[in-house]
Motif scaffolding. Structure first.
Motif, PDB file in Angstrom:
ATOM      1  N   HIS A 339       0.828  -1.210   0.000  1.00 28.04           N
ATOM      2  CA  HIS A 339       0.000   0.000   0.000  1.00 28.04           C
ATOM      3  C   HIS A 339       0.860   1.258   0.000  1.00 28.04           C
ATOM      4  CE1 HIS A 339      -2.594   3.136   1.664  1.00 28.04           C
ATOM      5  NE2 HIS A 339      -3.578   2.479   1.060  1.00 28.04           N
ATOM      6  N   GLU A 340       1.828   1.289   0.894  1.00 26.85           N
ATOM      7  CA  GLU A 340       2.621   2.517   1.067  1.00 26.85           C
ATOM      8  C   GLU A 340       3.600   2.749  -0.080  1.00 26.85           C
ATOM      9  OE1 GLU A 340       1.784   4.675   3.699  1.00 26.85           O
ATOM     10  OE2 GLU A 340       0.216   3.164   3.494  1.00 26.85           O
ATOM     11  N   GLN A 446       3.267  10.081   5.095  1.00 25.54           N
ATOM     12  CA  GLN A 446       2.467   8.915   4.670  1.00 25.54           C
ATOM     13  C   GLN A 446       0.994   9.157   4.949  1.00 25.54           C
ATOM     14  OE1 GLN A 446       5.225   5.973   6.290  1.00 25.54           O
ATOM     15  NE2 GLN A 446       3.807   4.418   5.516  1.00 25.54           N
ATOM     16  N   ASN A 450      -2.006   9.414   2.192  1.00 20.80           N
ATOM     17  CA  ASN A 450      -3.200   8.542   2.237  1.00 20.80           C
ATOM     18  C   ASN A 450      -4.484   9.354   2.213  1.00 20.80           C
ATOM     19  OD1 ASN A 450      -1.725   6.210   2.301  1.00 20.80           O
ATOM     20  ND2 ASN A 450      -1.728   6.031   4.536  1.00 20.80           N
ATOM     21  N   GLY A 512      -5.115   2.102   4.114  1.00 15.95           N
ATOM     22  CA  GLY A 512      -4.629   3.485   4.245  1.00 15.95           C
ATOM     23  C   GLY A 512      -5.114   4.136   5.528  1.00 15.95           C
ATOM     24  N   SER A 516      -2.973   5.010   8.835  1.00 13.52           N
ATOM     25  CA  SER A 516      -2.886   6.431   9.196  1.00 13.52           C
ATOM     26  C   SER A 516      -3.303   6.650  10.641  1.00 13.52           C
ATOM     27  CB  SER A 516      -3.780   7.271   8.285  1.00 13.52           C
ATOM     28  OG  SER A 516      -3.384   7.061   6.954  1.00 13.52           O
TER      29      SER A 516
END
Ligand code: ADP
Length: 552
Positions: A339-340, A446, A450, A512, A516
């Motif tokens: 994802h990141e 990050q 997101n 995400g 987060s």
């Protein structure tokens, strides 16, 4: 796998699954005949005058153990052993029909008992209570019952003086007691392996063996008066109980055999605390004491075995849980990484394409800018991977005082290609000056990526896509808000929006928001969502501002 395990499985079970060599059969038959004959001789030492029959008869127990452990192929040897004993003690006095009856009944009792033990999956390790009951019930009812019937019949059929009922129960007690005396020791010594490191218990086992030997010898060698010898005879109980709790089962059953052997031999030879009440009665009451001793030892061994298997099961369960936990952490970690990394890799590809185009067009100033962004995206990917590795290794990323505006710039650069492609406007509304926050910069970046990316995706399909990033100080906190003019969040999704893997996008991972929220909370802040009255969603997060700024 299966092939490799076969030999192990086979050697762990009874040997009649394989064809034995003649040598094996001969040696085991000899062992059975010798033991049976020897204990038969020993049993006749206790012959009380009244009936002329032994009050302890361990021979049947030996037959049962051998046939159970090594298979029905030892039945002929057992038959020979019975013949030898009959011949030894009655000579040619017993009519052949009676002799055949006794042999057949003994073989039938042993066969029935061995079958029963196998049928109900008796384990010679005595690590379950059911094994104790199985030996008592099957050995006591089937083997001793049938063998006693044979013995009683053999003795009463040609005698007018003896009554079958009385003789039967004396024979039964003799058989059962003999079985309790020898079967546990033989079963554990011949049928199970010693634990992997028996030397660990060597000192305790030797001390207890010596203790039992000395106590029994002193109690039954007429060294003390009955008043002292009688209570002393009970001193073997705590020693055997200690062995049951501490030592391998082989030691415990060995101790009961030693204690029983000495006690019975002493009493049979007219020595020890029980003799004063007459041989027959004394042996019966001694039998009762020994039966209790064996029963106590076996029950304690079984209870300990059950507790140890419960512990082992619990340990295995914990191991499985830990493994599952590691796997799921690993799964989440790789999903999180995917994802990141997605964002900087997309940016990298976009800037690389743009660079190619700009090079063709010889727009060198713009090319320099695009290459710088490409470089930044590559660094960002590397940094994300580094941070994930640090997280997996349990390290906390380094935090420092940083101005929030400083964090926004690389995020904006990163998202620029996507904003352009999606035709979305990004407005920045940052207080000036903004206080410093203490943060791991890449983590807050990050979070911003997101939230902004979700906001951009929410405005997809709109020609007037509009995303706003605002930051203002409120007391000791910096409040950051990301708003969009998309459709907002349906009410029913609000409660689990931040759960891992909660996604309503095709190709979405649903990580995400959950990542987060974890990152913001790790910084001492909060992340919330609400639907705006004028439409669209607003994500709000707080970060504590740097200490010396707090009063400003
Ligand atoms: P993903 O984006 O991979 O689905 P997220 O955890 O980032 O995972 O988001 C979870 C879900 O929250 C998204 O699938 C989307 O339905 C919803 N969501 C997030 N941000 C917004 C937004 N700004 N507007 C509307 N829905 C949103």
């Amino acid at each position: 796998m299966t092939m490799a395990r076969l030999p192990l499985t086979r050697s762990a079970t009874h040997q009649d699954t394989s064809t034995p060599s003649w040598l094996w059969l001969a040696s085991h038959s000899m062992m059975l005949i010798t033991l049976y004959y020897a204990v038969g001789l020993w049993g006749f030492v206790f012959t009380p005058d009244a009936y002329g029959i032994p009050l302890v008869w361990p021979a049947t127990g030996i037959g049962l153990v051998f046939v159970y452990l090594y298979g029905y192929r030892l039945l002929p040897a057992l038959g020979i052993a019975v013949i030898l004993i009959i011949w030894q003690f009655t000579g040619t006095m017993m009519p052949w029909q009676e002799a055949v009856g006794v042999i057949v009944a003994t073989l039938a009792g042993v066969t029935l008992g061995a079958y029963g033990l196998r049928r109900f999956q008796f384990s010679p390790r005595f690590d379950r209570l059911r094994d104790v009951w199985l030996l008592l019930v099957i050995g006591g009812l089937a083997t001793s019952g049938v063998a006693a019937t044979a013995g009683a019949w053999g003795m009463t059929v040609s005698s007018d003086e003896l009554r079958f009922g009385e003789i039967w129960w004396v024979c039964w007690i003799a058989d059962l007691m003999g079985l309790l005396l020898v079967a546990p020791a033989l079963l554990t010594w011949l049928g199970t392996r010693l634990p992997p490191r028996p030397e660990q218990n060597l000192a305790a086992s030797s001390a207890l063996t010596l203790g039992v030997f000395v106590v029994a010898t002193v109690a039954y060698a007429d060294l003390l008066s009955t008043a002292l010898a009688m209570p002393l005879s009970y001193a073997v109980f705590p020693l055997v109980m200690l062995a049951a709790l501490r030592c391998p089962p082989q030691i415990t059953t060995g101790l009961t055999l030693i204690a029983g052997g000495i006690a019975l031999s002493g009493t049979g030879w007219g020595m020890g605390p029980f003799v004063q009440i007459g041989l027959e009665t004394s042996l019966l009451s001694l039998n009762a004491q020994l039966a209790l001793l064996v029963f106590t030892a076996l029950v304690l061994t079984a209870l300990r075995g059950e507790r140890e298997s419960a512990d082992a099961r619990a340990r295995q369960h914990l191991d499985e849980l830990a493994r599952a936990g590691r796997l799921s952490t690993l799964g989440e970690l790789s999903a999180g990484l995917a994802h990141e990394l997605n964002q900087p890799l997309c940016a990298l590809a976009s800037y690389a394409q743009a660079s190619k185009r700009l090079l063709q067009r010889q727009q060198l100033d713009d090319l320099k800018d695009a290459l710088e962004q490409l470089d930044a995206s590559a660094h960002r990917s590397a940094e994300t991977v580094r941070q994930m590795r640090a997280f997996a290794a349990g390290h906390t990323p380094e935090r420092r005082a940083v101005s929030f505006a400083e964090l926004v710039k690389p995020v904006r650069d990163l998202l620029r290609p996507e904003l352009r492609r999606g035709n979305v406007r990004l407005d920045l509304n940052l207080d000036d000056p903004l206080p410093n926050v203490v943060a791991a910069p890449i983590q807050i970046e990050q979070v911003l990526v997101n939230l902004l990316r979700n906001a951009m995706e929410a405005t997809e399909g709109r020609t007037d896509g509009h995303v706003r990033l605002s930051a203002e100080r409120k007391g000791a906190e910096l409040v950051v808000s990301v708003t969009d003019n998309g459709p907002g969040i349906p009410e029913q999704r609000l409660s689990n929006l931040f759960d891992p893997f909660a996604t309503w996008k095709s190709g979405g991972l649903g990580l995400g928001l959950s990542i987060s929220r974890s990152l913001i909370e790790a910084h001492g802040g909060h992340l919330h969502v609400r639907n705006r009255d004028e439409g669209g969603a607003e994500f709000l997060f707080t970060l504590p501002v740097e200490d010396h700024d707090a009063g400003a």
